[in-house]
Design a protein around this motif. Structure first.
Motif, PDB file in Angstrom:
ATOM      1  N   GLU A 172      20.314   7.457   7.101  1.00  0.00           N
ATOM      2  CA  GLU A 172      20.541   6.545   8.201  1.00  0.00           C
ATOM      3  C   GLU A 172      20.380   5.096   7.745  1.00  0.00           C
ATOM      4  OE1 GLU A 172      18.878   6.062  12.759  1.00  0.00           O
ATOM      5  OE2 GLU A 172      18.001   7.562  11.441  1.00  0.00           O
TER       6      GLU A 172
ATOM      7  N   THR B 249      12.319   4.366  13.391  1.00  0.00           N
ATOM      8  CA  THR B 249      12.107   5.007  12.106  1.00  0.00           C
ATOM      9  C   THR B 249      13.423   5.581  11.617  1.00  0.00           C
ATOM     10  OG1 THR B 249       9.934   5.595  12.898  1.00  0.00           O
ATOM     11  CG2 THR B 249      10.669   6.652  10.881  1.00  0.00           C
ATOM     12  N   MET B 250      13.771   5.324  10.378  1.00  0.00           N
ATOM     13  CA  MET B 250      15.042   5.805   9.848  1.00  0.00           C
ATOM     14  C   MET B 250      14.826   6.718   8.670  1.00  0.00           C
ATOM     15  SD  MET B 250      17.495   2.541   9.666  1.00  0.00           S
ATOM     16  CE  MET B 250      17.634   1.398  11.017  1.00  0.00           C
ATOM     17  N   GLY B 251      15.676   7.703   8.579  1.00  0.00           N
ATOM     18  CA  GLY B 251      15.711   8.520   7.370  1.00  0.00           C
ATOM     19  C   GLY B 251      16.507   7.770   6.316  1.00  0.00           C
ATOM     20  N   TRP B 252      16.532   8.273   5.100  1.00  0.00           N
ATOM     21  CA  TRP B 252      17.198   7.580   4.006  1.00  0.00           C
ATOM     22  C   TRP B 252      18.695   7.401   4.279  1.00  0.00           C
ATOM     23  CZ3 TRP B 252      16.665   4.294   0.427  1.00  0.00           C
ATOM     24  CH2 TRP B 252      17.584   4.187  -0.620  1.00  0.00           C
TER      25      TRP B 252
ATOM     26  N   ILE C 135       5.892   4.059   5.437  1.00  0.00           N
ATOM     27  CA  ILE C 135       5.067   3.937   6.638  1.00  0.00           C
ATOM     28  C   ILE C 135       5.989   3.740   7.835  1.00  0.00           C
ATOM     29  CG2 ILE C 135       3.726   2.197   7.868  1.00  0.00           C
ATOM     30  CD1 ILE C 135       1.742   2.244   5.746  1.00  0.00           C
ATOM     31  N   ALA C 136       5.784   4.522   8.874  1.00  0.00           N
ATOM     32  CA  ALA C 136       6.543   4.333  10.104  1.00  0.00           C
ATOM     33  C   ALA C 136       5.710   3.454  11.021  1.00  0.00           C
ATOM     34  CB  ALA C 136       6.811   5.670  10.756  1.00  0.00           C
ATOM     35  N   VAL C 137       6.233   2.286  11.350  1.00  0.00           N
ATOM     36  CA  VAL C 137       5.481   1.378  12.207  1.00  0.00           C
ATOM     37  C   VAL C 137       5.819   1.695  13.652  1.00  0.00           C
ATOM     38  CG1 VAL C 137       5.093  -1.012  12.834  1.00  0.00           C
ATOM     39  CG2 VAL C 137       5.438  -0.397  10.457  1.00  0.00           C
ATOM     40  N   ARG C 138       4.787   1.996  14.425  1.00  0.00           N
ATOM     41  CA  ARG C 138       5.005   2.334  15.824  1.00  0.00           C
ATOM     42  C   ARG C 138       4.880   1.113  16.687  1.00  0.00           C
ATOM     43  NH1 ARG C 138       1.160   7.310  17.035  1.00  0.00           N
ATOM     44  NH2 ARG C 138       2.380   9.016  16.162  1.00  0.00           N
ATOM     45  N   GLY C 139       5.434   1.211  17.913  1.00  0.00           N
ATOM     46  CA  GLY C 139       5.273   0.133  18.868  1.00  0.00           C
ATOM     47  C   GLY C 139       6.057  -1.075  18.420  1.00  0.00           C
TER      48      GLY C 139
ATOM     49  N   SER D 235      11.445  -1.355  17.368  1.00  0.00           N
ATOM     50  CA  SER D 235      10.980  -0.606  16.200  1.00  0.00           C
ATOM     51  C   SER D 235      11.671   0.750  16.171  1.00  0.00           C
ATOM     52  CB  SER D 235       9.462  -0.451  16.219  1.00  0.00           C
ATOM     53  OG  SER D 235       9.113   0.721  16.877  1.00  0.00           O
TER      54      SER D 235
ATOM     55  N   HIS E  10       0.839  -1.195   0.000  1.00  0.00           N
ATOM     56  CA  HIS E  10       0.000   0.000   0.000  1.00  0.00           C
ATOM     57  C   HIS E  10       0.875   1.245   0.000  1.00  0.00           C
ATOM     58  CE1 HIS E  10      -3.924   1.936   0.706  1.00  0.00           C
ATOM     59  NE2 HIS E  10      -3.173   2.891   1.214  1.00  0.00           N
TER      60      HIS E  10
ATOM     61  N   PRO F 180      -5.974  -2.317   4.317  1.00  0.00           N
ATOM     62  CA  PRO F 180      -4.679  -2.728   3.773  1.00  0.00           C
ATOM     63  C   PRO F 180      -3.499  -2.392   4.681  1.00  0.00           C
ATOM     64  CG  PRO F 180      -5.280  -0.592   2.885  1.00  0.00           C
ATOM     65  CD  PRO F 180      -6.329  -0.951   3.918  1.00  0.00           C
TER      66      PRO F 180
ATOM     67  N   LYS G  49       9.236  13.264   6.951  1.00  0.00           N
ATOM     68  CA  LYS G  49      10.204  12.218   6.642  1.00  0.00           C
ATOM     69  C   LYS G  49      11.291  12.206   7.719  1.00  0.00           C
ATOM     70  CE  LYS G  49      13.301  11.124   2.912  1.00  0.00           C
ATOM     71  NZ  LYS G  49      13.910  11.681   1.719  1.00  0.00           N
ATOM     72  N   GLY G  50      11.551  11.024   8.255  1.00  0.00           N
ATOM     73  CA  GLY G  50      12.623  10.910   9.241  1.00  0.00           C
ATOM     74  C   GLY G  50      12.200  11.236  10.662  1.00  0.00           C
ATOM     75  N   ALA G  51      10.936  11.667  10.876  1.00  0.00           N
ATOM     76  CA  ALA G  51      10.483  12.006  12.225  1.00  0.00           C
ATOM     77  C   ALA G  51      10.459  10.759  13.103  1.00  0.00           C
ATOM     78  CB  ALA G  51       9.090  12.628  12.175  1.00  0.00           C
ATOM     79  N   GLN G  52      10.800  10.930  14.376  1.00  0.00           N
ATOM     80  CA  GLN G  52      10.826   9.801  15.299  1.00  0.00           C
ATOM     81  C   GLN G  52       9.450   9.615  15.932  1.00  0.00           C
ATOM     82  OE1 GLN G  52      13.428   7.686  15.902  1.00  0.00           O
ATOM     83  NE2 GLN G  52      14.542   8.735  14.276  1.00  0.00           N
ATOM     84  N   ASP G  53       9.211   8.412  16.418  1.00  0.00           N
ATOM     85  CA  ASP G  53       7.945   8.146  17.096  1.00  0.00           C
ATOM     86  C   ASP G  53       7.846   8.944  18.380  1.00  0.00           C
ATOM     87  OD1 ASP G  53       7.041   6.434  15.246  1.00  0.00           O
ATOM     88  OD2 ASP G  53       7.900   4.666  16.193  1.00  0.00           O
TER      89      ASP G  53
ATOM     90  N   ARG H 238       3.535  11.979   8.898  1.00  0.00           N
ATOM     91  CA  ARG H 238       4.611  12.647   9.634  1.00  0.00           C
ATOM     92  C   ARG H 238       5.740  13.041   8.693  1.00  0.00           C
ATOM     93  NH1 ARG H 238       5.070   8.222  13.745  1.00  0.00           N
ATOM     94  NH2 ARG H 238       3.285   7.549  12.538  1.00  0.00           N
TER      95      ARG H 238
ATOM     96  N   ASN I 245       0.564  -3.959  12.809  1.00  0.00           N
ATOM     97  CA  ASN I 245       0.924  -3.136  13.965  1.00  0.00           C
ATOM     98  C   ASN I 245       0.723  -1.631  13.713  1.00  0.00           C
ATOM     99  OD1 ASN I 245       2.924  -3.114  12.103  1.00  0.00           O
ATOM    100  ND2 ASN I 245       4.615  -3.397  13.536  1.00  0.00           N
ATOM    101  N   TRP I 246      -0.059  -1.290  12.728  1.00  0.00           N
ATOM    102  CA  TRP I 246      -0.424   0.111  12.507  1.00  0.00           C
ATOM    103  C   TRP I 246      -1.359   0.528  13.644  1.00  0.00           C
ATOM    104  CZ3 TRP I 246       0.917   3.866   9.060  1.00  0.00           C
ATOM    105  CH2 TRP I 246       0.087   4.988   8.978  1.00  0.00           C
ATOM    106  N   PRO I 247      -1.159   1.726  14.224  1.00  0.00           N
ATOM    107  CA  PRO I 247      -1.999   2.124  15.368  1.00  0.00           C
ATOM    108  C   PRO I 247      -3.487   2.081  15.011  1.00  0.00           C
ATOM    109  CG  PRO I 247      -0.236   3.704  14.977  1.00  0.00           C
ATOM    110  CD  PRO I 247      -0.182   2.748  13.850  1.00  0.00           C
TER     111      PRO I 247
END
Lengths: 408, 154
Positions: free
Chosen positions: A381, A376-379, A366-370, A374, A45, B128, B149-153, B147, B132-134
């Motif tokens: 990184e 999140t990385m920038g390009w 998509i940034a997967v939380r939890g 887990s 997706h 879809p 690009k590159g932002a942290q949780d 968010r 583990n998507w909130p």
């Protein structure tokens, strides 16, 4: 003594057992036989519908073209037709003919591609080599006519971007003649080569009732005897001025799906010849406004794999309020479980491939939380992480030279 | 009378409340605006009695306090009926899987992307978005923004 009734659950995917796109099957087996299948989709997706709301109509046209790499013209046309209906634009007849020409060439390239994949899935790689070699003729023709082998970008709001000169017609006809001859050979092969018929007959059965009930579309539905084709039933572009037959078959199995696609190839050649013969003179586009008046429209389009449905709602600005895309594979996946039931596990790749799936749906960032670990990385990184990962395993990627990057 | 016009007449005869709420956009496009309470009845009538056996898709729309829902149906002769209804956010719609078993995937899409509630939908994996998507984030809602690009949780 082993328990004969014992069910074994086998996870297949998300790496596809047959194609290059991800989806996952949870298959319950008793011995070699499949008793049930659960499907999980969405691994790809990309959020294109959301993306469309944040871009202008003209930008969306190019984004929507990338919903699918194979039927790019299909999605672009379905989208642009909806926008033109809202804006009340009547496009020139010549533009309609050019859209239809590209549409049928796209069907030819898509069906030849499928034929090769189907051959490959049953261990008949000679067929793959032959049909993909033939497909190159269409791909090169696309490059000549549109400037690109895929994502041809022929459409624009109000018509098409490029004209096709009369001097190009003889070359198109020459290629169509060559492909027609090849297709006749494949049809003869399908009808006389017993190993092919035996391997495909009775495999992946889908009755007409199930096809209708589960919402199958395109060649998958037509090979189960459902006589439906948007080109005839709800004509768009130039189809109401052209003669063609809707190919159906009542074998209801993979062999039937092959027969339908081969028959459709022959119809496409005839359509292309008619288009070139009847192509009207005149302009190829009308001027379209940047801001589209408020309104909504649904557009239907018979893509090679089945019906594309696009819904667009405009709010008077230069960006749409909502764009909804239904690709044919989503409709056809609903029938896969039914086709696989009571079949053999070994038939799974060809049965899945036989709907000609295109799981072009979903995400890139998509940034997967939890979840544990887990992050999140920038390009940048991510690149550094990749380099480190390989170095720890004894591979030094920094010594790999990339062309155009010799200075590094 | 054209196919579309005769459909309008048939519908209004069966459901007098639809008078003035069925519009013909063009030869093959009919739009039907129904209240949520009568939606199941109208939808079933179209699918079972009026030959709309092709279920195309459901479009979900964020209309502020409501979710707008359009169920796109078609007939074998190419006539398309688009049934529009609205459901206040937080309230639920009845599933259509009893009529179209293949329709479940479109309802799951509404749940994931717009936070719809669907009653009676059979068990199954989400679609879809990833597992583990909130649960409270629905990307197609207008106030949802991706968010940076590159932002942290958080």
């Amino acid at each position: 003594m082993p328990d004969k009734k014992r069910t074994v659950r086998v996870p297949i995917g998300p790496q596809h057992p047959a194609l290059k796109e991800p989806e996952s099957f949870m298959v319950d087996l008793q011995g070699e036989k499949i008793t049930s299948v659960a499907l999980r989709l969405g691994y790809n997706h990309r959020g294109i519908e959301k993306g469309c709301e944040e871009r202008t109509y003209m930008q969306d046209l190019y984004l929507v073209e990338r919903v699918c790499g194979i039927c790019s013209h299909s999605h672009a046309t379905a989208f642009v037709q909806a926008v033109e209906e809202i804006a009340g634009l009547e496009i020139p007849r010549r533009a309609k003919y050019i859209r239809t020409l590209i549409a049928e060439l796209e069907r030819v390239h898509s069906h030849l591609l499928w034929l090769g994949v189907a051959g490959h899935e049953i261990g008949f790689d000679t067929l793959l080599m032959y049909s993909w070699r033939d497909r190159e003729l269409v791909m090169d023709l696309f490059a000549e006519l549109t400037g690109n082998r895929v994502n041809y970008a022929m459409n624009t709001l109000g018509g098409v971007r490029r004209d096709i000169a009369a001097e190009q017609f003889p070359h198109i006809l020459k290629i169509v003649d060559a492909l027609e001859e090849r297709t006749k050979y494949y049809i003869e092969l399908a009808m006389t080569e017993e190993t092919l018929a035996q391997r495909l007959s009775g495999v992946g059965r889908l009755s007409k009732e199930d096809a209708v009930r589960l919402g199958a579309v395109g060649p998958t539905a037509r090979a189960s005897g459902a006589d439906r084709d948007t080109r005839r039933d709800d004509p768009y572009a130039a189809y109401d001025e052209l003669e063609f037959r809707v190919i159906t078959d009542d074998r209801c199995d993979v062999f039937g799906r092959a027969v339908v696609r081969l028959g459709e190839l022959m119809q496409s050649y005839s359509l292309i010849r008619q288009i070139l013969k009847q192509m009207p003179e005149g302009p190829i586009a009308v001027k379209a406004p940047l801001k589209i008046p408020a309104g909504e429209a649904v557009s239907r389009y018979e893509a090679p794999r089945g019906e594309d449905v696009h819904y667009v709602r405009a709010n008077g600005t230069d960006k749409p309020e909502r764009v909804k895309v239904r690709a044919p594979t989503l409709a056809n996946t609903q029938s896969i479980a039914k086709m696989l039931e009571d079949g053999y596990l070994a038939d799974l790749p060809i049965v899945v491939a036989a709907i000609d799936p295109c799981f072009s749906c979903t995400d890139r960032t998509i940034a997967v939380r939890g979840g544990r670990d887990s992050k999140t990385m920038g390009w940048e990184e991510l690149v550094q992480y990749g380099v480190r990962w390989y170095r720890e395993r004894g591979v030094d990627p920094s010594r790999i030279k990339v062309r155009g990057d010799e200075s590094a | 009378m054209s196919e579309a016009e005769s459909l309008v007449a048939q519908l209004v005869a069966t459901f007098p409340a639809l008078n003035g709420r069925v519009t013909v956009q063009r030869a093959k496009r009919v739009w039907i605006d129904v209240d949520r309470q009568v939606f199941p009845e109208v939808f079933r009538h179209l699918a079972k009695d009026l030959g709309f056996e092709v279920f195309c898709m459901i479009t979900g729309l964020d209309e502020g306090a409501d979710l707008g829902l359009i169920y796109h149906l078609a007939r074998n002769d190419g006539l398309m009926a688009n049934v529009k209804t609205r459901c206040p956010k937080g309230e639920s719609m009845e599933t259509i899987t009893s009529i179209f078993p293949g329709g479940g995937i479109y309802e799951r899409e509404l749940i994931d992307l717009l936070g719809a509630h669907i009653e009676g939908l059979p068990e199954g994996s989400r679609y879809p978005l990833p597992d583990n998507w909130p649960k409270d984030e629905h990307p197609l809602l207008k106030d949802w923004k991706p968010r940076e690009k590159g932002a942290q949780d958080a």
